[in-house]
Design an enzyme around this catalytic site. Structure first.
Site, PDB file in Angstrom:
ATOM      1  N   GLN A   1      -4.135  42.135 -13.255  1.00 31.89           N
ATOM      2  CA  GLN A   1      -5.218  41.905 -12.297  1.00 31.89           C
ATOM      3  C   GLN A   1      -6.287  42.996 -12.376  1.00 31.89           C
ATOM      4  OE1 GLN A   1      -4.198  40.018  -8.348  1.00 31.89           O
ATOM      5  NE2 GLN A   1      -2.162  40.762  -8.847  1.00 31.89           N
TER       6      GLN A   1
ATOM      7  N   LYS B   1       3.384  43.698  -2.271  1.00 31.50           N
ATOM      8  CA  LYS B   1       3.217  45.107  -2.627  1.00 31.50           C
ATOM      9  C   LYS B   1       2.929  45.984  -1.413  1.00 31.50           C
ATOM     10  CE  LYS B   1      -1.713  44.780  -3.766  1.00 31.50           C
ATOM     11  NZ  LYS B   1      -2.176  45.630  -2.672  1.00 31.50           N
ATOM     12  N   THR B   2       2.148  45.483  -0.445  1.00 28.49           N
ATOM     13  CA  THR B   2       1.838  46.305   0.732  1.00 28.49           C
ATOM     14  C   THR B   2       3.110  46.627   1.508  1.00 28.49           C
ATOM     15  OG1 THR B   2      -0.331  45.238   0.882  1.00 28.49           O
ATOM     16  CG2 THR B   2       0.424  46.457   2.815  1.00 28.49           C
TER      17      THR B   2
ATOM     18  N   ASP C   1      -2.298  52.680  -4.087  1.00 30.22           N
ATOM     19  CA  ASP C   1      -2.338  51.219  -4.146  1.00 30.22           C
ATOM     20  C   ASP C   1      -3.400  50.771  -5.157  1.00 30.22           C
ATOM     21  OD1 ASP C   1      -1.827  48.597  -3.518  1.00 30.22           O
ATOM     22  OD2 ASP C   1      -2.942  48.600  -1.631  1.00 30.22           O
ATOM     23  N   GLU C   2      -3.274  49.536  -5.664  1.00 30.83           N
ATOM     24  CA  GLU C   2      -4.236  48.961  -6.612  1.00 30.83           C
ATOM     25  C   GLU C   2      -4.524  49.942  -7.753  1.00 30.83           C
ATOM     26  OE1 GLU C   2      -4.878  45.959  -6.410  1.00 30.83           O
ATOM     27  OE2 GLU C   2      -5.049  45.285  -4.327  1.00 30.83           O
TER      28      GLU C   2
ATOM     29  N   ARG D   1      -4.675  32.633  -6.769  1.00 31.66           N
ATOM     30  CA  ARG D   1      -5.152  32.581  -5.372  1.00 31.66           C
ATOM     31  C   ARG D   1      -4.602  31.349  -4.661  1.00 31.66           C
ATOM     32  NH1 ARG D   1      -5.216  37.166  -4.911  1.00 31.66           N
ATOM     33  NH2 ARG D   1      -4.343  37.028  -7.004  1.00 31.66           N
TER      34      ARG D   1
END
Length: 721
Positions: A251, A35-36, A220-221, A606
């Site tokens: 998430q 995503k970044t 973002d997020e 993770r």
């Protein structure tokens, strides 16, 4: 125009998101989907292809570190400084706006920002001015109330009167606190956002200016935004701006601190002509890990929906370990970590994840005993946590009234009206008379050196310690610790506080009772020490363990909330039991249960290479011994991706309960599978099985240190605990 450098590194979905025509776009970016990279390349695309001026771009992140990384990567991609863009956190951008428009915001030019500690100190002054007792009105609870209302965009005058006396009193505190902040020219973190929202909302010319300037807002997020952050985004975007939001509803795990999953769910309804793009290709985990994650999260309702996949192969199956108890669980993980290191792996590539901070204690003690370097990520080690130090200070002062450090730490913890002026008087008396602070306090009481109010408060504290010292005599070690926690008011203090942190502190204090119950008192090693003295020494030595240069390659231990955004080669997701994970407080509410499931999903994703799940059939946690039921989340995983490391022993609850220890003689009467027993040589263990009758009866017990053993019952002399 050659734009190969903007698109070559991207997959099909990423290219679609980066190169989409200007508009409102929601990018559902699954874990490990890049995503970044998409955000950075989108900014570069807007500037180079859509000819958007960098001055017309605002990018919002949740951490300063993420903002710095986005700025640096954008500059590298564009080959020009990104100085014109506004890239920062919600608080950072709000601060920038308020500094530029301090007059319109009704602030002094040199206004200051209160951090959390400054805010609580100011609230204490407010409580004092209102003559409210801190023990009845804890400053932390008042801060939580004020910040929560501000995050909802509500001033004290706009809070509806519910008729609740507690709420009315907190509104009074909020009102006076706000007046005091205005008088002093200071604002807190929540005020940064609320004041900015009000500044833009109530100043049409200013709002128009920023709406025309920032036609492109990237965030973002997005799933972590709260009510006021979402309102700010919509206000700045207006009718003609475009919001490019990247997030993952699967998430969203911060509901307890105000994040609203509804923001991402309603995005397409609130903003016109929204295009939804899904990033589902995962570059982190193996196929089996992703299949497990997908199957689990599919149980949640109302998802926007996506299915993670990878082209890197299925990899290893997910391991499931059924431990006998929490000590067996920790030992199993430690042994597997040793095998990983012996095979050439790094300790730093391993993470141990758990739902509750209190779970770290058993892992810490096991890793110290086995000399495995570790680090508690994003928090303090168990015996270094403030609430544990408070509890130990109470115990020390009960044992030794002359302990000045302990006296200082707890004389007003929980708050009991003993302020700095009173403490200064006691300190001066101790210095002048060459007394301990305890004796100085007694001297001040005898000589009427204190005000009537201070005299009463000090007297209550002294009598409490004297009463505790007397009452714990003759009790078992864990009962001594439990008694002090209960009567000192520490447990009640953290129970009445609000929020996740207060719940964590309470659980840690309860875990201290478990630590005392599990503490092994060796008479030879602790000559002339009582079990309580030996336990206090053990706590000091545990907290004093340093991790120098040789400990740099450490196993990472952390809560699941702390793990978000991180990734590891090996992940051990531990304590998968009903009541622990999902947490007891979340099991009755569907919304909170779904957040727990999302938290489990975050934990699973993770892992890059290998995921191990574990649960204990019997666990001492929060000072109590529990026969555990495996978490429902285990049953929601696909059988084809899970392998049990050993068949789980069939353990059931004991039919009878012994209030006192009883000897098991030549029959199986009174003994049940799953019962905890102790043996003079082998120590404590759990009954796994028994066979035969009379003098031939035999029992299989899994001892915590000696392992599984069959014993002839008539000779075993087992004691039921």
């Amino acid at each position: 125009m050659d734009i190969s450098d903007l698109l070559d590194e991207l997959n099909t979905a990423q290219r679609e998101a980066v190169s989409a025509p200007p508009g409102n776009i929601l990018v559902l970016a699954g874990a490990g989907s890049g995503k970044t990279r998409v955000l950075v390349h989108r900014i570069a695309w807007l500037v180079r292809v859509e000819q958007v001026s960098p001055y017309g771009v605002m990018a919002v992140t949740f951490t300063n570190k993420a903002a710095q990384e986005m700025r640096q990567r954008t500059e590298a991609l564009l080959g020009i400084p990104a100085a014109g863009m506004w890239v920062g956190t919600f608080h950072g951008i709000s601060h920038r706006l308020l500094r530029q428009h301090w007059q319109e915001a009704g602030l002094p030019q040199a206004f200051q920002i209160l951090d959390a500690q400054d805010q609580q100190r100011l609230i204490k002054r407010v409580l004092k001015s209102l003559e409210l007792d801190e023990s009845r009105w804890p400053p932390k609870q008042a801060a939580w109330f004020i910040n929560s209302r501000k995050e909802e965009g509500v001033r004290p005058g706009n809070i509806p009167d519910s008729g609740d006396l507690t709420t009315r009193q907190l509104i009074r505190v909020y009102t006076v606190y706000e007046e005091m902040c205005n008088r002093m020219g200071v604002i807190d973190f929540a005020e940064l956002l609320l004041r900015t929202l009000e500044l833009l909302r109530d100043n049409e010319a200013l709002l128009t200016h920023y709406q025309q300037r920032f036609r492109h807002v990237l965030v973002d997020e997005f799933q972590d935004t709260n009510s006021i952050q979402y309102a700010l985004l919509r206000l700045i975007a207006g009718k003609n701006g475009f919001v490019f939001a990247v997030g993952d509803d699967d998430q969203s795990i911060y509901g307890w601190r105000g994040a609203r999953i509804e923001n991402i769910q309603y995005f397409s309804k609130d903003l016109p002509n929204t295009q939804i793009i899904r990033l589902e290709q995962n570059y982190r985990s193996t196929g089996n890990i992703l299949k497990a994650a997908n199957c689990l999260i599919n149980k949640n309702q109302g998802r926007l929906g996506k299915e993670l996949w990878t082209d890197s192969g299925d990899g290893q199956l997910v391991d499931l370990y059924a431990a006998y108890n929490e000590i067996d669980e920790a030992r199993f993980v430690a042994e597997r970590v040793q095998q990983w290191v012996e095979g050439g792996g790094k300790r730093s590539e391993v993470a141990i994840l758990y739902r509750s901070n209190a779970q770290s204690r058993v892992f810490e003690e096991t890793f110290i005993a086995m000399q495995i370097p570790y680090r508690v990520y994003g928090g303090l080690r168990f015996f270094e946590r403030a609430e544990i130090k408070d509890a130990l200070a109470y115990i020390r002062l009960c044992v030794n009234h002359e302990d000045d450090a302990s006296f200082e730490r707890i004389v007003n913890q929980p708050p009991r009206g003993i302020g700095e002026r009173t403490l200064d008087m006691i300190r001066a008396t101790a210095r002048d008379q060459e007394l301990s602070q305890w004796r100085a306090a007694l001297h001040c009481m005898q000589t009427d050196s204190l005000s009537n109010r201070a005299m009463v408060a000090v007297q209550v504290f002294v009598q409490l310690i004297e009463r505790l010292s007397e009452q714990i005599q003759g009790l078992a070690l864990f009962e001594q610790v439990d008694h002090i926690l209960q009567l000192s008011g520490l447990l009640e203090h953290h129970t009445t506080e609000k929020g996740e942190k207060a719940q964590t502190r309470k659980e840690n204090l309860e875990e201290l009772v478990s630590a005392a119950r599990a503490f092994e008192y060796e008479v030879e090693e602790n000559e002339n020490l009582t079990p309580l003295d030996a336990f206090l020494a053990h706590a000091v030595l545990e907290s004093g363990e340093t991790q120098g240069d040789a400990w740099e390659d450490c196993v990472q231990m952390m809560t699941l909330h702390s793990a978000k955004g991180l990734e590891f080669q090996q992940v051990y997701l531990c304590g998968l039991e009903e009541g622990l994970f999902p947490h007891q407080m979340s099991m009755e509410e569907p919304g909170r249960l779904e957040e727990e499931r999302r938290l489990c999903y975050v934990g699973i994703t993770r892992a890059r290479q290998h995921l191990v799940l574990s649960f204990a059939e019997n666990r001492r946690l929060h000072g109590r011994e529990n026969f555990c039921v495996p978490s429902r989340f285990i049953g929601e995983l696909p059988a084809g991706q899970i392998q049990e490391i050993r068949p789980r022993a069939m353990v059931s609850r004991p039919i009878t309960h012994h209030s006192r220890p009883s000897r098991l003689g030549g029959s199986t009467e009174g003994i049940n599978v799953g019962q905890r027993v102790t043996h003079q040589k082998f120590g404590e263990g759990i009954v796994l099985n028994y066979e035969g009758h009379g003098s031939h009866a035999r029992v299989q017990v899994n001892f915590e240190k000696a392992g599984s053993k069959w014993l002839v019952l008539s000779y075993a002399n087992l004691t039921v605990l």
